[in-house]
Motif scaffolding. Structure first.
Motif, PDB file in Angstrom:
ATOM      1  N   TYR A 275       0.861  -1.188   0.000  1.00 14.84           N
ATOM      2  CA  TYR A 275       0.000   0.000   0.000  1.00 14.84           C
ATOM      3  C   TYR A 275       0.897   1.239   0.000  1.00 14.84           C
ATOM      4  O   TYR A 275       1.317   1.731   1.058  1.00 14.84           O
ATOM      5  CB  TYR A 275      -0.922  -0.030   1.237  1.00 14.84           C
ATOM      6  CG  TYR A 275      -1.989   1.037   1.214  1.00 14.84           C
ATOM      7  CD1 TYR A 275      -3.174   0.848   0.506  1.00 14.84           C
ATOM      8  CD2 TYR A 275      -1.808   2.244   1.883  1.00 14.84           C
ATOM      9  CE1 TYR A 275      -4.149   1.834   0.468  1.00 14.84           C
ATOM     10  CE2 TYR A 275      -2.768   3.242   1.842  1.00 14.84           C
ATOM     11  CZ  TYR A 275      -3.935   3.025   1.135  1.00 14.84           C
ATOM     12  OH  TYR A 275      -4.891   4.001   1.095  1.00 14.84           O
TER      13      TYR A 275
ATOM     14  N   TYR B 133       0.386   4.324  -0.776  1.00 13.94           N
ATOM     15  CA  TYR B 133      -0.272   5.637  -0.716  1.00 13.94           C
ATOM     16  C   TYR B 133      -0.191   6.226   0.689  1.00 13.94           C
ATOM     17  O   TYR B 133      -0.414   5.532   1.672  1.00 13.94           O
ATOM     18  CB  TYR B 133      -1.745   5.521  -1.140  1.00 13.94           C
ATOM     19  CG  TYR B 133      -1.922   4.650  -2.354  1.00 13.94           C
ATOM     20  CD1 TYR B 133      -1.451   5.065  -3.602  1.00 13.94           C
ATOM     21  CD2 TYR B 133      -2.496   3.389  -2.239  1.00 13.94           C
ATOM     22  CE1 TYR B 133      -1.571   4.246  -4.713  1.00 13.94           C
ATOM     23  CE2 TYR B 133      -2.624   2.567  -3.352  1.00 13.94           C
ATOM     24  CZ  TYR B 133      -2.160   2.994  -4.576  1.00 13.94           C
ATOM     25  OH  TYR B 133      -2.263   2.186  -5.663  1.00 13.94           O
ATOM     26  N   ASP B 134       0.070   7.530   0.742  1.00 11.63           N
ATOM     27  CA  ASP B 134       0.247   8.163   2.045  1.00 11.63           C
ATOM     28  C   ASP B 134      -1.088   8.660   2.615  1.00 11.63           C
ATOM     29  O   ASP B 134      -1.208   9.788   3.079  1.00 11.63           O
ATOM     30  CB  ASP B 134       1.263   9.313   1.907  1.00 11.63           C
ATOM     31  CG  ASP B 134       1.896   9.669   3.246  1.00 11.63           C
ATOM     32  OD1 ASP B 134       1.746   8.877   4.196  1.00 11.63           O
ATOM     33  OD2 ASP B 134       2.531  10.737   3.326  1.00 11.63           O
ATOM     34  N   THR B 135      -2.085   7.806   2.582  1.00 12.45           N
ATOM     35  CA  THR B 135      -3.392   8.140   3.156  1.00 12.45           C
ATOM     36  C   THR B 135      -3.217   8.293   4.669  1.00 12.45           C
ATOM     37  O   THR B 135      -2.519   7.487   5.283  1.00 12.45           O
ATOM     38  CB  THR B 135      -4.381   6.977   2.927  1.00 12.45           C
ATOM     39  OG1 THR B 135      -4.174   6.467   1.634  1.00 12.45           O
ATOM     40  CG2 THR B 135      -5.812   7.406   3.117  1.00 12.45           C
ATOM     41  N   LYS B 136      -3.876   9.300   5.232  1.00 11.47           N
ATOM     42  CA  LYS B 136      -3.689   9.489   6.686  1.00 11.47           C
ATOM     43  C   LYS B 136      -5.009   9.338   7.434  1.00 11.47           C
ATOM     44  O   LYS B 136      -6.058   9.781   6.978  1.00 11.47           O
ATOM     45  CB  LYS B 136      -3.090  10.868   6.951  1.00 11.47           C
ATOM     46  CG  LYS B 136      -1.646  10.963   6.509  1.00 11.47           C
ATOM     47  CD  LYS B 136      -0.881  11.996   7.328  1.00 11.47           C
ATOM     48  CE  LYS B 136       0.606  11.906   7.131  1.00 11.47           C
ATOM     49  NZ  LYS B 136       1.065  12.158   5.753  1.00 11.47           N
ATOM     50  N   LEU B 137      -4.902   8.701   8.584  1.00  7.76           N
ATOM     51  CA  LEU B 137      -6.045   8.548   9.463  1.00  7.76           C
ATOM     52  C   LEU B 137      -5.633   9.178  10.788  1.00  7.76           C
ATOM     53  O   LEU B 137      -4.682   8.698  11.411  1.00  7.76           O
ATOM     54  CB  LEU B 137      -6.336   7.050   9.650  1.00  7.76           C
ATOM     55  CG  LEU B 137      -7.740   6.636  10.006  1.00  7.76           C
ATOM     56  CD1 LEU B 137      -8.729   7.026   8.924  1.00  7.76           C
ATOM     57  CD2 LEU B 137      -7.785   5.116  10.217  1.00  7.76           C
TER      58      LEU B 137
ATOM     59  N   SER C 253      -0.071   7.667   9.103  1.00  6.77           N
ATOM     60  CA  SER C 253      -0.025   7.200   7.717  1.00  6.77           C
ATOM     61  C   SER C 253      -0.371   5.721   7.613  1.00  6.77           C
ATOM     62  O   SER C 253      -0.005   4.914   8.473  1.00  6.77           O
ATOM     63  CB  SER C 253       1.368   7.435   7.139  1.00  6.77           C
ATOM     64  OG  SER C 253       1.415   6.911   5.829  1.00  6.77           O
ATOM     65  N   LEU C 254      -1.075   5.378   6.542  1.00  7.34           N
ATOM     66  CA  LEU C 254      -1.428   3.980   6.307  1.00  7.34           C
ATOM     67  C   LEU C 254      -0.484   3.333   5.298  1.00  7.34           C
ATOM     68  O   LEU C 254      -0.648   2.172   4.931  1.00  7.34           O
ATOM     69  CB  LEU C 254      -2.874   3.887   5.801  1.00  7.34           C
ATOM     70  CG  LEU C 254      -3.942   4.436   6.743  1.00  7.34           C
ATOM     71  CD1 LEU C 254      -5.335   4.260   6.138  1.00  7.34           C
ATOM     72  CD2 LEU C 254      -3.891   3.743   8.105  1.00  7.34           C
ATOM     73  N   LYS C 255       0.509   4.093   4.833  1.00  5.20           N
ATOM     74  CA  LYS C 255       1.458   3.563   3.854  1.00  5.20           C
ATOM     75  C   LYS C 255       2.155   2.340   4.451  1.00  5.20           C
ATOM     76  O   LYS C 255       2.636   2.395   5.593  1.00  5.20           O
ATOM     77  CB  LYS C 255       2.486   4.649   3.543  1.00  5.20           C
ATOM     78  CG  LYS C 255       3.130   4.503   2.182  1.00  5.20           C
ATOM     79  CD  LYS C 255       4.384   5.294   2.104  1.00  5.20           C
ATOM     80  CE  LYS C 255       4.208   6.565   1.314  1.00  5.20           C
ATOM     81  NZ  LYS C 255       5.527   7.205   1.078  1.00  5.20           N
TER      82      LYS C 255
END
Ligand SMILES: Nc1ncnc2c1ncn2[C@@H]1O[C@H](COP(=O)(O)OP(=O)(O)O)[C@@H](O)[C@H]1O
Ligand SMILES: [Mg+2]
Length: 370
Positions: free
Chosen positions: A104, A106-110, A114-116
């Motif tokens: 994964y 992608y530097d999606t943030k919650l 980061s969820l990377k």
């Protein structure tokens, strides 16, 4: 640290996104960072293990199954290494890529977290214990921790081994390394390699892959469907970029098949053209200088129809070669690359290329299991 480098005998273990086999190679690594393959073998996974890995790709595996699979894959990797050890004795150490089950980038943030992430299984403790060798493994994590995408890592080896060339791997996914006097080495995934072809050949012809591109050679390219497939936004994204089965998933393939031509061989021909065309288009879009040599590796190099299509899509003056022209096996090139990454870890030499992965700094990738 600062230790004088010596020639090392290293077994490399690798299984890619195609999940077609565990590639194991005994190599010699020299202080100038060149690598010679002594012997390579393709060691198949037992059927039930590869079935579980494919379930993991479909996100259909429980945590319990994944936990067990990590150790089982470690056992399979150890078995592959042991075949080489029986013939040649113990190497100085083993360098294991493992089996990617999720990537994964992608530097999606919650909540600012980061969820990377990336996950390669094949427990190194099992490999070390079964073989009696030190194991260097899990190269991708540290690059991600440094802000990179954890891929492509093979670029590091390509830069050491080639000059002024585009080095194109066509595995499950396709990735290129651009090596030129004109710029810093960079690399990225051009898109699908064989994933969609393998899936459809399995679905429509009951075979694991399109040997030598034979089925594709019987079909014709459906230009309108190809144009439609080329619209996918991934191909337009600027590098650095990586992709995988998480994106080109079974669902993705089933979705595109809804608009596919009737004839099954035409489908295979068009998907084969898609891989070739996306490679050529990536060069047109992202490489701003003239290049003369393209060197193909990975299983796709053996697909004659894909190579023919690629020849047609590339400018006439470009020389299309395979790794074999340079004395490097198309099949074991990635094994050799991860052997080099392991060697660098052993000597504490930074072995990532930020221009390829997007990492913020050079760093030493890999973890050691004694
Ligand atoms: N002789 C061949 N003809 C056509 N395709 C081939 C041939 N050998 C291998 N391949 C393709 O290459 C894939 C494996 O390539 P590989 O480089 O091992 O990829 P990965 O790194 O994803 O495992 C197979 O799944 C198949 O699609
Ligand atoms: Mg493979």
């Amino acid at each position: 640290m600062g230790e004088e480098k010596e020639v090392k005998r290293v077994i490399g273990l690798m299984s890619g996104t195609s999940c077609d086999s565990i590639d194991a190679g005994l190599c010699e690594v020299y202080p100038d960072l060149s690598v010679k393959l002594v012997k390579g073998i393709n060691h198949p996974y037992p059927e039930h293990i590869s079935a579980k890995i494919f379930s993991a790709f479909r996100d259909e595996l429980s945590i319990k199954d994944l936990c067990q699979l990590n150790f089982a894959v470690g056992q399979c990797f150890a078995d592959a290494a042991k075949i080489l050890i029986e013939e040649f004795g113990r190497p100085d150490f083993i360098s294991s890529h493992g089996q990617t089950v999720y990537h994964y980038p992608y530097d999606t943030k919650l909540d600012n977290i980061s969820l990377k992430s990336t996950l390669q299984i094949g427990e190194s403790s099992v490999i070390a214990e079964e073989t009696g060798c030190m194991v260097i493994s899990n190269f991708r994590e540290k690059d991600i921790a440094c802000g990179g995408q954890g891929a492509p890592l093979v670029c590091f080896a390509d830069e050491k081994w080639f000059k002024n060339a585009l080095v194109q791997n066509i595995g499950g996914i396709s990735n290129v390394t651009v090596i030129s006097d004109e710029c810093e080495t960079f690399g990225f995934d051009t898109g699908c390699g064989n994933i969609m072809i393998d899936y459809c050949v399995q679905k429509f012809f009951g075979q694991k892959f399109d040997k030598d591109g034979e089925i594709a050679s019987r079909g014709k390219i459906c230009e309108s469907w190809l144009d439609c497939l080329l619209q996918d936004e991934y191909y337009y994204l600027n590098p650095p970029k990586t992709t995988g089965r998480e994106y080109f998933s079974n669902q993705y393939i089933e979705n595109i098949l809804r608009t596919a031509p009737e004839d099954k061989a035409d489908i295979i021909a068009t998907l084969t053209a898609l891989t070739a065309r996306t490679i050529a288009q990536a060069y047109e879009r992202f490489i701003s200088f003239r290049y003369d040599t393209v060197i193909i590796g990975g299983g796709g190099a053996y697909n004659k129809t894909m190579m023919k299509f690629l020849r047609g899509y590339l400018p006439k003056y470009v020389q299309l070669k395979t790794h074999e022209d340079y004395g490097i096996s198309n099949n074991f090139k990635e094994v050799m690359a991860f052997v080099l990454l392991g060697y660098c870890n052993y000597y504490n030499i930074p072995n990532n290329l930020p221009s390829c992965t997007g990492a913020q700094k050079r760093t030493v990738l890999g973890k050691v299991t004694y």
